[in-house]
Design an enzyme around this catalytic site. Structure first.
Site, mmCIF file in Angstrom:
data_model
loop_
_atom_site.group_PDB
_atom_site.id
_atom_site.type_symbol
_atom_site.label_atom_id
_atom_site.label_comp_id
_atom_site.label_asym_id
_atom_site.label_seq_id
_atom_site.Cartn_x
_atom_site.Cartn_y
_atom_site.Cartn_z
ATOM 1 N N TYR A 1 3.934 4.568 23.663
ATOM 2 C CA TYR A 1 4.801 4.621 22.490
ATOM 3 C C TYR A 1 6.219 4.943 22.949
ATOM 4 C CZ TYR A 1 5.295 5.263 17.445
ATOM 5 O OH TYR A 1 5.612 5.104 16.124
ATOM 6 N N THR B 1 4.733 1.888 4.506
ATOM 7 C CA THR B 1 5.206 2.456 5.774
ATOM 8 C C THR B 1 5.262 1.422 6.896
ATOM 9 O OG1 THR B 1 2.953 3.120 6.306
ATOM 10 C CG2 THR B 1 4.354 4.764 5.258
ATOM 11 N N SER B 2 5.164 0.159 6.536
ATOM 12 C CA SER B 2 5.174 -0.891 7.563
ATOM 13 C C SER B 2 6.400 -0.811 8.460
ATOM 14 C CB SER B 2 5.148 -2.252 6.860
ATOM 15 O OG SER B 2 5.806 -3.217 7.640
ATOM 16 N N GLY C 1 -5.445 -12.219 1.948
ATOM 17 C CA GLY C 1 -5.932 -11.668 0.692
ATOM 18 C C GLY C 1 -5.622 -10.193 0.598
ATOM 19 N N GLY D 1 0.840 -1.205 0.000
ATOM 20 C CA GLY D 1 0.000 0.000 0.000
ATOM 21 C C GLY D 1 0.861 1.235 0.000
ATOM 22 N N ASP E 1 -0.045 8.569 12.324
ATOM 23 C CA ASP E 1 1.101 9.465 12.128
ATOM 24 C C ASP E 1 1.681 9.347 10.723
ATOM 25 O OD1 ASP E 1 0.702 10.271 14.654
ATOM 26 O OD2 ASP E 1 2.389 9.168 15.536
ATOM 27 N N SER E 2 1.411 8.211 10.081
ATOM 28 C CA SER E 2 1.982 7.992 8.746
ATOM 29 C C SER E 2 1.035 8.438 7.645
ATOM 30 C CB SER E 2 2.272 6.505 8.577
ATOM 31 O OG SER E 2 1.057 5.792 8.718
ATOM 32 N N THR F 1 -1.904 -11.726 4.795
ATOM 33 C CA THR F 1 -1.717 -13.175 4.745
ATOM 34 C C THR F 1 -2.919 -13.902 4.153
ATOM 35 O OG1 THR F 1 -2.610 -13.365 6.977
ATOM 36 C CG2 THR F 1 -0.210 -13.221 6.772
#
Lengths: 618, 734
Positions: free
Chosen positions: A516, A177-178, A310, A174, A241-242, A308
């Protein structure tokens, strides 16, 4: 090898409002760091830190305090630099695996695809520390072999059919940003891997104002979604935040959380309908209703499935009218403990503003160091006065003080009332209103920090964030103990410089909070900083679990945190997840190897380490 | 305890008197032969930068890793010292609280609230009533640690220390470690417990080194004492009932009280893992209750870590020696002619030699539990509900044993312990020269096994023996013709049997107390030596030897500390010690008995003979218990059994079948009973809330037989042998 196909897709770029991120991401984005090419922290000719570009509030400003802060807190030295390797080219990348039948079939479709090495490289990773280090200093031993850009749900269906037919592995992509190593290709994967880039599925298909929902394609990124909706007077209010880069499909696939979830909810609260293409077929509900009692919610199979099962193709999301009023605020507490108590009380009284975050002293000081050089003497004077008031009159210690940043949204009168109530509660916990500017700067820090990390990389700093969720009664102990553990591990592992360790309580819930952490250290004199970082972060995660915290609040499991999954959901839990996988994707077409798939002991975490061949630097 | 409170009175009243006493004692010390030489030689000096020109000079103030912390107190003002500015380190996450605030926090805690609600539900009592009870519990328990009182306490302590001891040694190197630890993590102090003085010494050391004074878990018996109870409470003692069974409220208050100190790191928490003073001076098997309560905050992730500090306190001469001897015998201590105050004064006039305090290596519970405990198991219930997983409980037990064993390893062994060991094998007296030889030999063996022996190198062995016998002149003496022998108590206490057996036994037991300090060093090798020494065959298979070792360990594990589950390693280690340094010969997996039976194995075996003898007597007694009406053996209270076994012992001693009066010790009888229970040779039965015991004759006969193979057992009196069950005779004498 560079046979690029129909880069100019059918229908993107023709829109009046083109997507912010182009199909060729490399044109706009850094290849080995965070964000836009034009925006970065640099040390300028005066040896001061400056933020380049014109995109952000900080852009073009010099942060006069930042250099000294970095020298003081993490012991960087401007004389010791670690520049990245030159841009990787085709020769540095593995030769793509080609499944000729599949390629022949795909050529017969109209689906845009490419095996250009840069296209592949950009989709071979997310943004964890180890992935960034591969880009800066190493090589990928496995990468997607082909990038495909389906333009619609039907094209995705076609693609998955073909993949299933030819036994090709798909990793959906997508916004990239993972931070869980979810995008890393499993090293042992011998099949052809295609990266299914959803970025061309970026349209709002319809807006239903009667029900306040919008039907949107999965590839749209956060900033575009909000901008397009705003034109019609609406918003989703989902702001991770991303959000500048991350996509709607990615949010669903990772159970994302937005900063303003107190008003709008997290992604699972916002989703009304999801269409998901699996190798078994498309999974979706036949109605678009606010709630359903019909067995386990199939949406929850998809939410957090991390690619994982679809690909999410279309989502119906709740929307809201753009709020009348938006207001920042901040509260200064004598220490973090008072702050946590206050947040707990605000959560108890269910009057939390759109966003409320409590930064510990280290983060508060960091925020302070990020202050741009102020142009007027008047501002300086006022700052001096404020400091005088807080430290001298109110007796706060600058070295223990904590700050909560607030964001109010809504109708003017509601915001006013809420503000009043929040500050009243704060006063009971020794909190003082600290002004809107401090609040805004706090939120800016979140955006800026991803860029700052890249600057740190240049000066022997490795840094990363990780997060968790925790019940209220354990919140403070968790923060204390995790920090203590990090400090202790750094010391015992011979890190020469003081590490930077800070946390914030970043979301509040009825029964707990999201915490965080930022953690970084100066690795001068150390052999394998990435491995060391990973080892220490693992200790921190163990500590988090021991403190009643979770494996993740919103980053997800990916491959990075697989080893804690069984501990989190139990053997039966993992088994149930696997059973779903087995039914939907028996051939493991969606073979990213994330979450419950494969053996957690030999997760990609290990392979990613062997993936990296880093020169040792001294 | 009245001794100590009386002691305080004396110190108060007789301050001016003290100095002259110090002087007196010093002259005494100097008059020992070794010192004389040292003084003579210190006159001339070859070089001006050498003050004392004596190559054999060894500083007594700083010796090995020990430093005497009393010495400087003898030259400066105690009051000035007590009132000085102290820079005390504090735990980094500590929030300063007053004792009253601590009490308040305890009463308001979730844990106490939870217990109160449960009790209200179960008993129907009102909130005010239950809370009132909780308050009274916490009032009874809480310390009231105050700076002002501490300083007063310090003056008292320093005066007592100076009066009682020549030197108080501390391994100073550890102090800076402790200082850092206290800042970093909550600290638990676990001293060995052989005297009431232990906690006074601990507080004194901490005061001396500008460390925060510990809060101390004390038994209720102190509380009752008027002034002393108050003083201790205000100096950091908090009082805990010895047993509170299933009193939920007490549990909750106690746990919270202890844990709140640990979580907030208000003060180091001190308690005795042995639970109570070891009257025998050997160390008691650890108790786990206090340890569990103290470590739970780590398992529940309320603190980042907890540091456990094992501390060994060794006394040259134990204040309570006489008290202990009579306690062990279970007979009242003979009344002295004068009042308690007078007695206390006489204690102050006595010389108790040196004390060695060794602060051991800190154990981090985090590091200790890596890999064996998963704290995540506590994530799904509130932390105030007491719960520890099986793994955690097992770990706590292991740690408790480890701490006790570390305490033992770090004990300083006095030469007197070795003299005592030799004397007990020569109850009729031994020529001085031979004693000296034996002691030197024994010292080497103990050193080889890793013991720290407090053996001044600058004095001759003879001088050392002289000096030590002099210190213990109430127990031993050197006759004019150079024979060292036990002193018999002149206060002729005649018991109902018309003799003074118990008084004699007490004298002998006092010697045993000191030998006992040495036994921990030798127990493992002795348990290998005993089967070798008593073997009637030519060779003994290692496997057989091992199984005999295992039996001995099972028998003696109430007397000595063995790490559970480590029997095999212990055995291997002990056997290799014997083969390497003590002439034991192993060939083809067997011990060559003839060649291996030597001075070492004999001496080691004999040191432990009294225990096996005592256990054998217990067995014989148990075998003699008559069956009840239905063919089942009569059940008896354990206490009764021990008492009656003691009667049998005394008969055997009177009939000169047994020499060692030590077997009269009720403690030994209790221990044997417990071991036999664990071996299955004795069964327990609960009746009306009380535990009764009765023998399992089959197993018991087996154990008795085994025991009689290890040692030479006396023939039972004629009549009993004929009866085979001996019941008639034995019972007749009761």
């Amino acid at each position: 090898m560079s046979q690029r196909h129909s880069i100019e897709g059918k229908d993107c770029a023709t829109d009046v409002d083109p997507p912010s991120i182009p199909k060729r991401r490399q044109e706009l984005l850094k290849w080995n760091g965070w964000g836009y090419k034009d925006s970065k922290f640099i040390v300028n000719k005066d040896n001061h830190v400056e933020f380049t570009g014109e995109r952000y509030q900080l852009s073009g400003h010099t942060m006069t305090l930042l250099r000294d802060w970095m020298i003081k807190t993490v012991g960087i030295s401007l004389d010791h630099k670690t520049p990245p390797q030159p841009e990787l080219t085709a020769k540095d990348m593995p030769t793509p695996v080609r499944n000729e039948e599949f390629l022949a079939d795909i050529r017969r479709t109209n689906i845009s695809h490419s095996d250009d090495c840069q296209d592949r490289l950009f989709r071979a990773h997310g943004h964890t520390l180890s992935e960034m280090f591969i880009l800066r200093e190493g090589r990928f031993s496995r990468m997607p072999d082909l990038v495909v850009w389906p333009a619609s749900h039907n094209e995705v269906v076609k693609l998955v059919e073909l993949a299933n037919k030819h036994n090709v592995c798909i990793i959906p992509f997508g916004g990239g940003t993972s931070v869980s190593e979810a995008l890393l290709c499993p090293e042992q994967e011998t099949r052809m891997i295609i990266s299914l880039d959803t970025s061309q599925m970026n349209k709002i298909l319809w807006v239903d104002e009667k029900n306040l929902v919008a039907h949107i394609e999965c590839g749209i990124i956060g900033q575009d979604l909000e901008r397009l909706l705003a034109k019609k007077g609406y918003c989703t209010g989902h702001e991770p935040d991303s959000m500048e880069f991350s996509s709607l499909g990615g949010w669903v696939a990772t159970r994302a959380s937005g900063m303003k979830k107190n008003i709008y909810g997290n992604i699972e609260d916002l989703v009304v309908h999801v269409k998901c293409v699996t190798p078994r077929g498309t999974m979706e509900k036949s109605c678009q209703v606010p709630r359903l009692s019909s067995g386990p919610d199939i949406h929850h199979f998809i939410l957090g499935s991390e690619g994982t099962l679809g690909v999410v193709t279309e989502v119906t999301l709740k929307i809201r009218p753009v709020p009348e009023c938006k207001k920042y605020g901040s509260i200064v507490f004598p220490d973090f403990e008072h702050g946590v108590a206050c947040l707990r009380e605000i959560a108890k009284q269910k009057c939390a503003p759109a966003s409320i975050r409590l930064m510990d002293n280290e983060q508060f000081q960091f925020g302070h160091a990020l202050k741009p050089e102020s142009k007027s003497t008047f501002t300086n004077f006022m700052d001096g006065l404020k400091k005088f008031y807080i430290t001298r009159i109110k007796g706060f210690d600058l070295n223990t003080m904590a700050v909560a940043t607030l964001l109010f949204e809504g109708a003017k009168k509601d915001v006013d009332a809420q503000e009043k109530r929040v500050y009243e509660i704060a006063a009971q916990f020794g909190g003082l209103a600290g002004g809107a500017e401090n609040g805004e700067r706090g939120y800016m820090l979140t955006f800026a920090i991803a860029y700052i990390r890249d600057l740190g990389f240049e000066y022997y700093i490795v840094a990363e964030s990780f997060e968790t969720s925790v019940p209220w009664d354990r919140c403070l102990d968790l923060c204390t103990n995790v920090k203590d553990r990090l400090h202790r591990e750094c010391k015992e592992r011979g890190i020469q410089f003081p590490p930077y360790i800070t946390c914030r309580v970043t979301q509040t819930y009825d029964a707990g909070a999201c915490v965080y952490f930022y953690f970084g250290f100066n690795y001068r004199g150390i052999q394998n900083p990435v491995q060391l970082y990973d080892d220490i972060e693992s200790c921190a995660r163990d500590e988090i679990l021991a403190n009643g915290g979770s494996i993740s609040h919103h980053h997800g499991v990916g491959k990075l945190r697989k080893r804690w999954l069984k501990k989190t959901v139990g053997e039966v839990g993992v088994g149930a997840m696997r059973a779903i996988k087995e039914y939907l994707d028996p051939q493991n077409i969606f073979g990213s190897g994330n979450l419950m798939v494969g053996d957690p002991e030999e997760s990609a975490h290990n392979s990613s380490n062997s993936n990296v061949s880093l020169p040792s630097k001294l | 305890m009245y001794v100590l409170s009386a002691l305080w009175n004396v110190t108060l009243v007789r301050l001016p008197y003290i100095k002259s006493h110090c002087y007196l004692r010093r002259t005494l010390i100097l008059s020992s032969p070794g010192r004389k030489i040292a003084r003579k030689m210190s006159g001339q000096s070859r070089n001006s930068w050498i003050i004392k020109d004596d190559p054999r000079l060894v500083s007594a103030r700083q010796k090995d890793f020990f430093v005497d912390i009393i010495d400087e107190r003898r030259h400066t003002s105690d009051i000035g010292w007590a009132l000085r500015q102290r820079e005390v380190p504090a735990y980094k996450y500590n929030k300063a609280r007053s004792p009253a605030e601590i009490k308040n926090d305890v009463l308001k805690s979730d844990r106490v609230k939870y217990a109160v609600e449960k009790i209200m539900e179960e008993s129907g009592a009102s909130l005010t009533d239950v809370m009132k009870e909780a308050e009274s519990i916490v009032d009874e328990m809480a310390h009231n640690l105050r700076v002002g009182v501490i300083r007063g306490f310090a003056i008292f302590l320093v005066k007592v220390m100076k009066k009682l001891f020549q030197r108080v040694y501390v391994n100073e190197e550890a102090i800076s470690k402790v200082r850092t630890l206290i800042k970093e993590y909550p600290v638990l102090l676990m001293p060995s417990h052989r005297s009431y003085l232990d906690f006074l010494l601990m507080s004194y050391v901490f005061f001396h080194y500008d460390l925060p004074l510990p809060v101390i878990a004390a038994a209720m018996d102190f509380m009752g004492m008027k002034f002393f109870g108050w003083l201790l409470r205000n100096s950091g003692a908090f009082y805990i009932r010895r047993s509170f069974g299933d009193d939920q409220l007490y549990w909750a208050v106690f746990t919270e009280y202890v844990q709140t100190h640990i979580c907030n790191g208000d003060s180091p928490v001190e308690f005795y893992v042995e639970g109570t003073r070891s009257r025998t001076q050997k160390s008691l098997p650890p108790k786990f209750g206090m340890m569990s309560a103290s470590l739970e905050p780590y398992f529940k992730a309320q603190v980042p870590d907890i540091m456990v500090l094992p501390i060994s306190i060794s006394y040259d001469r134990v204040l309570e020696e006489k008290l202990y001897a009579y306690e062990l015998l279970g007979v009242p201590k003979p009344k002295e002619s004068a009042s308690g105050v007078f007695k206390a004064r006489s204690i102050l006039e006595e010389d108790f030699g040196n004390v060695h305090i060794f602060i051991g290596d800190p154990v981090s519970i985090r590091n200790y539990s890596v890999g064996s405990v998963d704290r995540t198991s506590h994530s799904i219930s509130p932390r105030y509900i007491a719960s520890l997983s099986f793994q955690e409980q097992a770990l706590i037990q292991k740690l408790s044993y480890d701490v006790t064993l570390q305490q033992l390893r770090n004990m300083a062994i006095s030469p007197w312990s070795m003299i005592a060991a030799v004397l007990l094998q020569n109850l009729d007296g031994i020529p001085l020269r031979q004693l000296v030889k034996e002691v030197e030999w024994l010292k080497r063996q103990a050193s080889n096994l890793g013991a720290y022996i407090d053996y001044p190198v600058n004095e001759t062995a003879e001088a050392i023996v002289h000096h030590n016998v002099f210190t213990h002149k109430n127990i031993a003496k050197i006759t004019e013709d150079g024979i060292v022998e036990l002193v018999s108590d002149d206060s002729m206490l005649v018991d109902k049997n018309g003799d003074n057996l118990m008084t004699q036994a007490a004298q002998e037991l006092m010697v045993c107390l000191y030998r006992n300090q040495l036994l921990n060093v030798f127990v493992r090798v002795a348990m290998v030596a005993i089967p070798i020494n008593s073997c009637v065959k030519d060779t003994l298979l290692i496997a057989e030897l091992r199984s005999q070792y295992q039996l001995l360990e099972k028998l003696l594990n109430q007397e000595f500390i063995f790490m559970p589950g480590q029997t095999d390693q212990d055995f291997d280690m002990a056997l290799s010690c014997l083969t390497r340094t003590c002439g034991v010969i192993v060939q083809d997996g067997s011990v060559m008995i003839k060649k291996s039976t030597n001075k070492y194995t004999t001496f080691f075996s004999q040191m432990f003979e009294p225990f096996l003898l005592g256990y054998w007597v217990m067995c014989r007694y148990l075998l003699s218990i008559q069956n009840g009406a239905h063919g089942k053996p009569l059940v008896k209270l354990p206490k009764t059994i021990s008492k009656e076994a003691q009667v049998l012992s005394s008969q055997l001693i009177r009939d000169s079948h047994i020499k060692h009066k030590e077997v009269l010790s009720l403690d030994m009888m209790n221990n044997s009973l417990h071991s036999l229970y664990h071996l299955g040779a004795v069964h327990k039965e609960k009746r009306e809330g009380k535990t009764y015991m009765y023998p399992n004759l089959v197993l018991l006969s087996k154990v008795t037989e085994d025991l009689s193979k290890f040692i030479e057992v006396p023939p039972m009196p004629q009549t009993t042998i004929n009866m085979d069950t001996k019941t008639v005779v034995v019972n007749a004498k009761l």
